[in-house]
Design a protein around this motif. Structure first.
Motif, PDB file in Angstrom:
ATOM      1  N   GLU A 224       0.821  -1.287  -0.357  1.00 39.21           N
ATOM      2  CA  GLU A 224       0.066  -0.010   0.012  1.00 39.21           C
ATOM      3  C   GLU A 224       0.900   1.266  -0.042  1.00 39.21           C
ATOM      4  O   GLU A 224       0.631   2.234  -0.596  1.00 39.21           O
ATOM      5  CB  GLU A 224      -0.754   0.070   1.249  1.00 39.21           C
ATOM      6  N   ASN A 225       1.965   1.236   0.749  1.00 43.60           N
ATOM      7  CA  ASN A 225       2.825   2.459   0.620  1.00 43.60           C
ATOM      8  C   ASN A 225       3.428   2.589  -0.594  1.00 43.60           C
ATOM      9  O   ASN A 225       3.531   3.649  -1.052  1.00 43.60           O
ATOM     10  CB  ASN A 225       4.027   2.139   1.745  1.00 43.60           C
ATOM     11  N   ILE A 226       3.866   1.416  -1.266  1.00 46.28           N
ATOM     12  CA  ILE A 226       4.347   1.601  -2.661  1.00 46.28           C
ATOM     13  C   ILE A 226       3.295   2.205  -3.582  1.00 46.28           C
ATOM     14  O   ILE A 226       3.673   2.981  -4.270  1.00 46.28           O
ATOM     15  CB  ILE A 226       4.792   0.218  -2.894  1.00 46.28           C
ATOM     16  N   LYS A 227       2.232   1.721  -3.729  1.00 49.39           N
ATOM     17  CA  LYS A 227       1.189   2.085  -4.497  1.00 49.39           C
ATOM     18  C   LYS A 227       0.790   3.529  -4.103  1.00 49.39           C
ATOM     19  O   LYS A 227       0.565   4.423  -5.237  1.00 49.39           O
ATOM     20  CB  LYS A 227      -0.070   1.425  -4.326  1.00 49.39           C
ATOM     21  N   LYS A 228       0.874   4.050  -2.924  1.00 47.73           N
ATOM     22  CA  LYS A 228       0.695   5.372  -2.698  1.00 47.73           C
ATOM     23  C   LYS A 228       1.715   6.633  -3.352  1.00 47.73           C
ATOM     24  O   LYS A 228       1.437   7.539  -3.555  1.00 47.73           O
ATOM     25  CB  LYS A 228       0.441   5.756  -0.985  1.00 47.73           C
ATOM     26  N   THR A 229       2.971   5.993  -3.012  1.00 53.44           N
ATOM     27  CA  THR A 229       4.112   6.448  -3.577  1.00 53.44           C
ATOM     28  C   THR A 229       4.046   6.724  -5.005  1.00 53.44           C
ATOM     29  O   THR A 229       4.264   7.861  -5.790  1.00 53.44           O
ATOM     30  CB  THR A 229       5.387   6.069  -3.123  1.00 53.44           C
ATOM     31  N   ILE A 230       3.666   5.734  -5.631  1.00 54.79           N
ATOM     32  CA  ILE A 230       3.383   5.807  -7.050  1.00 54.79           C
ATOM     33  C   ILE A 230       2.279   6.760  -7.665  1.00 54.79           C
ATOM     34  O   ILE A 230       2.678   7.590  -8.707  1.00 54.79           O
ATOM     35  CB  ILE A 230       3.444   4.241  -7.902  1.00 54.79           C
ATOM     36  N   ASP A 231       1.392   6.445  -7.023  1.00 55.24           N
ATOM     37  CA  ASP A 231       0.086   7.647  -7.151  1.00 55.24           C
ATOM     38  C   ASP A 231       0.372   8.895  -7.195  1.00 55.24           C
ATOM     39  O   ASP A 231      -0.249   9.925  -7.771  1.00 55.24           O
ATOM     40  CB  ASP A 231      -0.901   6.934  -6.573  1.00 55.24           C
ATOM     41  N   SER A 232       1.481   8.936  -6.228  1.00 57.63           N
ATOM     42  CA  SER A 232       1.707  10.534  -5.993  1.00 57.63           C
ATOM     43  C   SER A 232       2.584  11.105  -7.074  1.00 57.63           C
ATOM     44  O   SER A 232       2.656  12.343  -6.940  1.00 57.63           O
ATOM     45  CB  SER A 232       2.412  10.612  -4.632  1.00 57.63           C
ATOM     46  N   LEU A 233       3.159  10.224  -7.807  1.00 60.98           N
ATOM     47  CA  LEU A 233       4.028  11.001  -9.036  1.00 60.98           C
ATOM     48  C   LEU A 233       2.915  11.716 -10.160  1.00 60.98           C
ATOM     49  O   LEU A 233       1.978  11.071 -10.225  1.00 60.98           O
ATOM     50  CB  LEU A 233       4.773  10.096  -9.622  1.00 60.98           C
ATOM     51  N   GLU A 234       3.526  12.429 -10.647  1.00 60.90           N
ATOM     52  CA  GLU A 234       2.727  13.335 -11.728  1.00 60.90           C
ATOM     53  C   GLU A 234       2.836  12.978 -13.177  1.00 60.90           C
ATOM     54  O   GLU A 234       2.146  13.181 -13.900  1.00 60.90           O
ATOM     55  CB  GLU A 234       2.797  14.720 -11.738  1.00 60.90           C
ATOM     56  N   ASP A 235       4.124  12.421 -13.348  1.00 59.77           N
ATOM     57  CA  ASP A 235       4.568  12.120 -14.782  1.00 59.77           C
ATOM     58  C   ASP A 235       4.040  10.487 -15.285  1.00 59.77           C
ATOM     59  O   ASP A 235       4.512   9.549 -14.694  1.00 59.77           O
ATOM     60  CB  ASP A 235       5.820  12.279 -15.200  1.00 59.77           C
ATOM     61  N   GLU A 236       3.079  10.421 -16.215  1.00 61.64           N
ATOM     62  CA  GLU A 236       2.438   9.081 -16.714  1.00 61.64           C
ATOM     63  C   GLU A 236       3.641   8.081 -16.918  1.00 61.64           C
ATOM     64  O   GLU A 236       3.440   6.873 -16.772  1.00 61.64           O
ATOM     65  CB  GLU A 236       1.339   9.222 -17.325  1.00 61.64           C
ATOM     66  N   GLN A 237       4.450   8.592 -18.078  1.00 66.26           N
ATOM     67  CA  GLN A 237       5.534   7.693 -18.353  1.00 66.26           C
ATOM     68  C   GLN A 237       6.345   7.352 -17.143  1.00 66.26           C
ATOM     69  O   GLN A 237       7.057   6.023 -17.087  1.00 66.26           O
ATOM     70  CB  GLN A 237       6.213   8.399 -19.339  1.00 66.26           C
ATOM     71  N   GLN A 238       6.595   8.207 -16.229  1.00 68.03           N
ATOM     72  CA  GLN A 238       7.425   7.700 -15.131  1.00 68.03           C
ATOM     73  C   GLN A 238       6.953   6.756 -14.373  1.00 68.03           C
ATOM     74  O   GLN A 238       7.441   5.795 -13.851  1.00 68.03           O
ATOM     75  CB  GLN A 238       7.628   9.062 -14.269  1.00 68.03           C
ATOM     76  N   LYS A 239       5.684   6.973 -13.911  1.00 71.85           N
ATOM     77  CA  LYS A 239       4.791   5.945 -13.517  1.00 71.85           C
ATOM     78  C   LYS A 239       4.723   4.436 -14.274  1.00 71.85           C
ATOM     79  O   LYS A 239       5.096   3.571 -13.519  1.00 71.85           O
ATOM     80  CB  LYS A 239       3.336   6.193 -13.422  1.00 71.85           C
ATOM     81  N   ASP A 240       4.678   4.698 -15.381  1.00 73.92           N
ATOM     82  CA  ASP A 240       4.544   3.432 -16.233  1.00 73.92           C
ATOM     83  C   ASP A 240       5.885   2.617 -16.207  1.00 73.92           C
ATOM     84  O   ASP A 240       6.157   1.282 -16.194  1.00 73.92           O
ATOM     85  CB  ASP A 240       4.236   3.686 -17.733  1.00 73.92           C
ATOM     86  N   PHE A 241       6.941   3.446 -16.432  1.00 78.06           N
ATOM     87  CA  PHE A 241       8.462   3.004 -16.160  1.00 78.06           C
ATOM     88  C   PHE A 241       8.506   2.123 -14.749  1.00 78.06           C
ATOM     89  O   PHE A 241       9.089   1.277 -14.949  1.00 78.06           O
ATOM     90  CB  PHE A 241       9.445   4.051 -16.415  1.00 78.06           C
ATOM     91  N   ILE A 242       8.198   2.886 -13.976  1.00 79.86           N
ATOM     92  CA  ILE A 242       8.419   2.156 -12.453  1.00 79.86           C
ATOM     93  C   ILE A 242       7.439   0.952 -12.431  1.00 79.86           C
ATOM     94  O   ILE A 242       7.890  -0.147 -11.773  1.00 79.86           O
ATOM     95  CB  ILE A 242       8.279   3.136 -11.468  1.00 79.86           C
ATOM     96  N   GLN A 243       6.453   0.822 -12.874  1.00 81.03           N
ATOM     97  CA  GLN A 243       5.471  -0.047 -12.572  1.00 81.03           C
ATOM     98  C   GLN A 243       5.674  -1.309 -13.323  1.00 81.03           C
ATOM     99  O   GLN A 243       5.708  -2.322 -13.153  1.00 81.03           O
ATOM    100  CB  GLN A 243       3.972   0.172 -12.786  1.00 81.03           C
ATOM    101  N   ARG A 244       6.358  -1.208 -14.549  1.00 82.08           N
ATOM    102  CA  ARG A 244       6.946  -2.237 -15.516  1.00 82.08           C
ATOM    103  C   ARG A 244       8.109  -3.072 -14.644  1.00 82.08           C
ATOM    104  O   ARG A 244       8.199  -4.186 -14.657  1.00 82.08           O
ATOM    105  CB  ARG A 244       7.537  -1.950 -16.961  1.00 82.08           C
ATOM    106  N   CYS A 245       9.107  -2.065 -13.932  1.00 80.97           N
ATOM    107  CA  CYS A 245       9.937  -2.991 -13.328  1.00 80.97           C
ATOM    108  C   CYS A 245       9.438  -3.855 -11.922  1.00 80.97           C
ATOM    109  O   CYS A 245      10.153  -4.581 -11.601  1.00 80.97           O
ATOM    110  CB  CYS A 245      11.015  -1.805 -12.736  1.00 80.97           C
ATOM    111  N   LEU A 246       8.532  -3.179 -11.462  1.00 83.22           N
ATOM    112  CA  LEU A 246       7.708  -3.832 -10.271  1.00 83.22           C
ATOM    113  C   LEU A 246       6.974  -5.035 -10.400  1.00 83.22           C
ATOM    114  O   LEU A 246       6.069  -5.317  -9.653  1.00 83.22           O
ATOM    115  CB  LEU A 246       7.411  -2.780  -9.110  1.00 83.22           C
TER     116      LEU A 246
END
Length: 270
Positions: A224-246
């Protein structure tokens, strides 16, 4: 020891099993280095592993990449009841990326995207190099504590500590504060995707400056902490990049080389 002048203890390494690390001067080369000691629990344990350990460290001394902390040399000391491996590494005077992020957080809310991309590209370049070795070298301990930064913005990954060594040393302990960097498949499936998962956590911590729940209190970071931190990011490509790794399934994670061509990192040169 002949050839070295010792200055002080340093906390440059965050490797399970490192008993001590000293800032020293290599008087033969005329440069500051880190003297690291790994002490094994017993002589018999060491003897059974000695050939494998020497091969691992020999390979590490052959690594040449601008984004990897240099291993200069190593040797074994079996004169005492508890044998040890001593290895000399490059000294990173500006400290770890974790320390830099803590200092940055005092002044800004987010790391600029351009700086984030530049760091990610450098780390991925080093991982791609390690994973392309034959056989692939798995870092196995990648966190923001084991990535180091120089004053000019160059980052280097250090503490390449193979799992086969960590499980046989005297002081090997789990650090619950950093457990979220460890891929779900560890330790049954040790391969390059494990490093990609850890890198994804590093990329998230770099982007947000701190993962929710991972403050100085030492609390365990939850999904849940990890999801909240990802959701706090504003750049969608940045989010996608991180989510692919995880991705939970290691087969679904891209390689380091593939990530270098992701839109979020390919817009930046090292």
């Amino acid at each position: 020891m002949e050839g070295f002048v010792f200055f002080k203890n340093v906390e440059q390494r965050d490797v399970p099993g490192i008993d001590c690390a000293y800032l020293a001067m290599d008087t033969e080369e005329g440069v500051e280095v880190v003297w690291n000691e790994v002490q094994f629990s017993e002589r018999k344990n060491f003897k059974n592993q000695e050939e494998k350990i020497q091969l691992i460290f020999e390979n590490l001394t052959q690594l040449e990449h601008p984004n990897i902390v240099k291993f200069h040399r190593y040797w074994t000391d079996t004169h005492n009841d508890k044998p040890r491996v001593i290895f000399i590494t490059e000294y990173m005077s500006s400290g770890s990326l974790k320390q830099f992020l803590k200092r940055t957080k005092r002044n800004v809310k987010r790391l600029p995207l351009q700086a984030w991309r530049r760091w990610c590209t450098q780390i991925l370049s080093a991982l791609s190099y390690l994973h392309s070795c034959s056989p692939p070298i798995i870092h196995g301990n990648l966190t923001c504590d084991t990535i180091f930064i120089q004053h000019n913005g160059l980052v280097k990954i250090g503490s390449v500590a193979p799992d086969s060594i960590n499980h046989h040393v005297k002081t090997c302990q789990d650090d619950f504060k950093n457990m979220h960097f460890i891929a779900p498949e560890h330790p049954t499936n040790m391969g390059p995707p494990m490093d990609i998962y850890s890198f994804g956590m590093c990329a998230l911590e770099m982007a947000a400056l701190e993962i929710v729940g991972n403050g100085d209190s030492g609390n365990k970071v939850t999904e849940e902490n990890i999801k909240k931190t990802i959701d706090s990011l504003e750049d969608e490509q940045q989010k996608d990049f991180i989510q692919r790794c995880l991705q939970r399934n290691p087969a679904d994670r891209p390689t380091a080389k593939e990530l270098l061509f992701h839109p979020s990192s390919s817009r930046c040169t090292v």
